[in-house]
Scaffold this active site. Structure first.
Site, short mmCIF file in Angstrom:
data_model
loop_
_atom_site.label_atom_id
_atom_site.label_comp_id
_atom_site.label_asym_id
_atom_site.label_seq_id
_atom_site.Cartn_x
_atom_site.Cartn_y
_atom_site.Cartn_z
N ARG A 117 2.54 7.04 6.12
CA ARG A 117 3.97 7.39 6.14
C ARG A 117 4.85 6.14 6.08
NH1 ARG A 117 5.54 12.24 8.15
NH2 ARG A 117 7.56 11.56 7.35
N ARG A 119 6.38 3.50 4.31
CA ARG A 119 6.62 3.34 2.88
C ARG A 119 7.01 1.93 2.48
NH1 ARG A 119 11.29 7.58 3.64
NH2 ARG A 119 11.23 6.41 5.60
N GLN A 126 -7.39 4.21 -0.15
CA GLN A 126 -8.16 4.96 0.85
C GLN A 126 -9.36 5.65 0.23
OE1 GLN A 126 -5.77 7.88 2.88
NE2 GLN A 126 -7.31 8.20 4.46
N GLN A 129 -11.83 11.73 -0.84
CA GLN A 129 -12.71 12.88 -0.54
C GLN A 129 -12.97 13.70 -1.79
OE1 GLN A 129 -10.71 14.91 2.70
NE2 GLN A 129 -11.84 13.73 4.23
N ASN A 212 3.37 -6.82 4.76
CA ASN A 212 3.98 -8.11 5.11
C ASN A 212 4.37 -8.13 6.60
OD1 ASN A 212 6.84 -7.32 5.46
ND2 ASN A 212 6.76 -6.86 3.25
N ARG A 214 7.07 -8.51 8.23
CA ARG A 214 8.21 -7.71 8.70
C ARG A 214 7.80 -6.25 8.88
NH1 ARG A 214 14.05 -6.87 5.64
NH2 ARG A 214 15.21 -6.37 7.54
N HIS A 218 7.54 -3.94 12.33
CA HIS A 218 8.19 -2.63 12.46
C HIS A 218 7.17 -1.58 12.90
CE1 HIS A 218 10.89 0.71 11.69
NE2 HIS A 218 10.01 1.24 10.86
N ARG A 223 5.15 2.22 16.68
CA ARG A 223 3.89 2.95 16.87
C ARG A 223 3.08 2.47 18.07
NH1 ARG A 223 3.50 7.64 13.83
NH2 ARG A 223 4.12 7.29 11.69
#
Ligand SMILES: Cc1cc2nc3c(=O)[nH]c(=O)nc-3n(C[C@H](O)[C@H](O)[C@H](O)COP(=O)(O)OP(=O)(O)OC[C@H]3O[C@@H](n4cnc5c(N)ncnc54)[C@H](O)[C@@H]3O)c2cc1C
Length: 278
Positions: A117, A119, A126, A129, A212, A214, A218, A223
């Site tokens: 999520r 962006r 990834q 599947q 990066n 920054r 964030h 999180r």
């Protein structure tokens, strides 16, 4: 004699994925001789702090270029003081010049959905599947379930069944009469696409991500301290520790704090306790 249920239970333990692991695949490098050539053309110099990493040097240089604060215009701030000042002034675009590539394993698809999520300043690759046969998939057991024997038994039973049903569905669909795919690759893709619909959020994934400094800050900020999300907290802790080794000045205003549940959070030092997402 060990009861049969315990033997089965022990066999089922191989369904559980190993703990999350964060590998640093690439890190910033710097061409100092080229930069010194630039400085000589400008007839100026740079007092470089000893012991810094290329990431920290790139950030400082990018910041100093904005004001050409070299030579006589260079203050006596160390590299870490300079980067702290950039962050305090919210001149954080400069941090975007340092980026890393990580390989993250031992995390669930539930976790990776949260990760992707993000962006801005992130790139992802990834495990598919659709292309990868998941009949040997492992599953990330939530810590809450791991520490409750009954819940763990229910969970293991279900994961075992899901793996078996995934295989059964793949076998059922692997019949050329019921599908008209000429290319074997597309046939395999269609079978795996259908079969994966039974795989749970807990399915282990592998993901490479680049980001990066920054964007990583964030990520840690929003999180790292969500109390009810232990998997996220574990990954944030790995990420923080990795960045602390790679470029300590970039995360100097963060710290880890052990919580009562035995897992740390990552929190900004200035972040007040009431800002921690609980
Ligand atoms: C505790 C928590 C609970 C959450 N719950 C949910 C949920 O229930 N449902 C759900 O869908 N998501 C949920 N999320 C995900 C959340 O909404 C974000 O999608 C995710 O955290 C990515 O954050 P971000 O947008 O700040 O990051 P990025 O996408 O990396 O963006 C970084 C920053 O760039 C700026 N930015 C990016 N895109 C735009 C834009 N289009 N316009 C303006 N500014 C922009 C913003 O300042 C943003 O903070 C939750 C996240 C957290 C931390």
């Amino acid at each position: 004699v060990t009861p049969i249920t315990e033997v089965l239970h022990d066999q089922l333990l191989e369904l559980i994925a190993a703990a999350p692991h964060l590998h640093v695949l690439s890190r910033p490098s710097i061409n100092l001789s080229e930069f010194r050539y630039f400085l000589s053309k400008e007839d100026t110099s740079w007092a470089q702090t000893i012991g810094t990493s290329p990431a920290e040097d790139v950030i400082e240089i990018a910041g100093r270029i904005c004001y050409m604060s070299f030579g006589k215009s260079q203050s006596n701030k160390s590299n870490s003081e300079y980067i702290s000042h950039l962050i305090a002034e919210e001149h954080e675009s400069v941090l975007e010049h340092a980026s890393w590539t990580f390989l993250l394993t031992g995390v669930s698809r539930a976790f990776s959905h949260q990760l992707v999520r993000h962006r801005v300043g992130f790139s992802f690759s990834q495990l598919s599947q659709q292309y990868h046969d998941e009949h040997k998939a492992r599953f990330v057991i939530p810590e809450e379930i791991k520490s409750d024997e009954n819940a763990k038994k229910h969970w293991l039973d279900l994961m075992n069944r899901i793996r078996r049903e995934y295989e059964a569905i793949s076998r059922d669909l692997n019949s050329e009469e019921i599908n008209g795919y000429a290319a074997p690759r597309e046939l395999r893709r269609s079978i795996r696409t259908a079969a994966r619909s039974v795989l749970p959020n807990a399915t282990e994934t592998k993901i490479v991500f680049s980001a990066n400094a920054r964007a990583l800050r964030h990520f840690l900020k929003i999180r790292g301290s969500v109390i009810g999300d232990i998997e996220m907290r574990r990954v944030c802790t790995l990420l923080y520790q990795s960045l602390y080794r790679e470029a300590p000045s970039v995360v100097a205003d963060f710290q880890t704090m052990m919580q009562e549940d035995g897992y740390p959070i990552v929190v900004q030092k200035k972040q007040k306790a009431d800002k921690i997402v609980s």
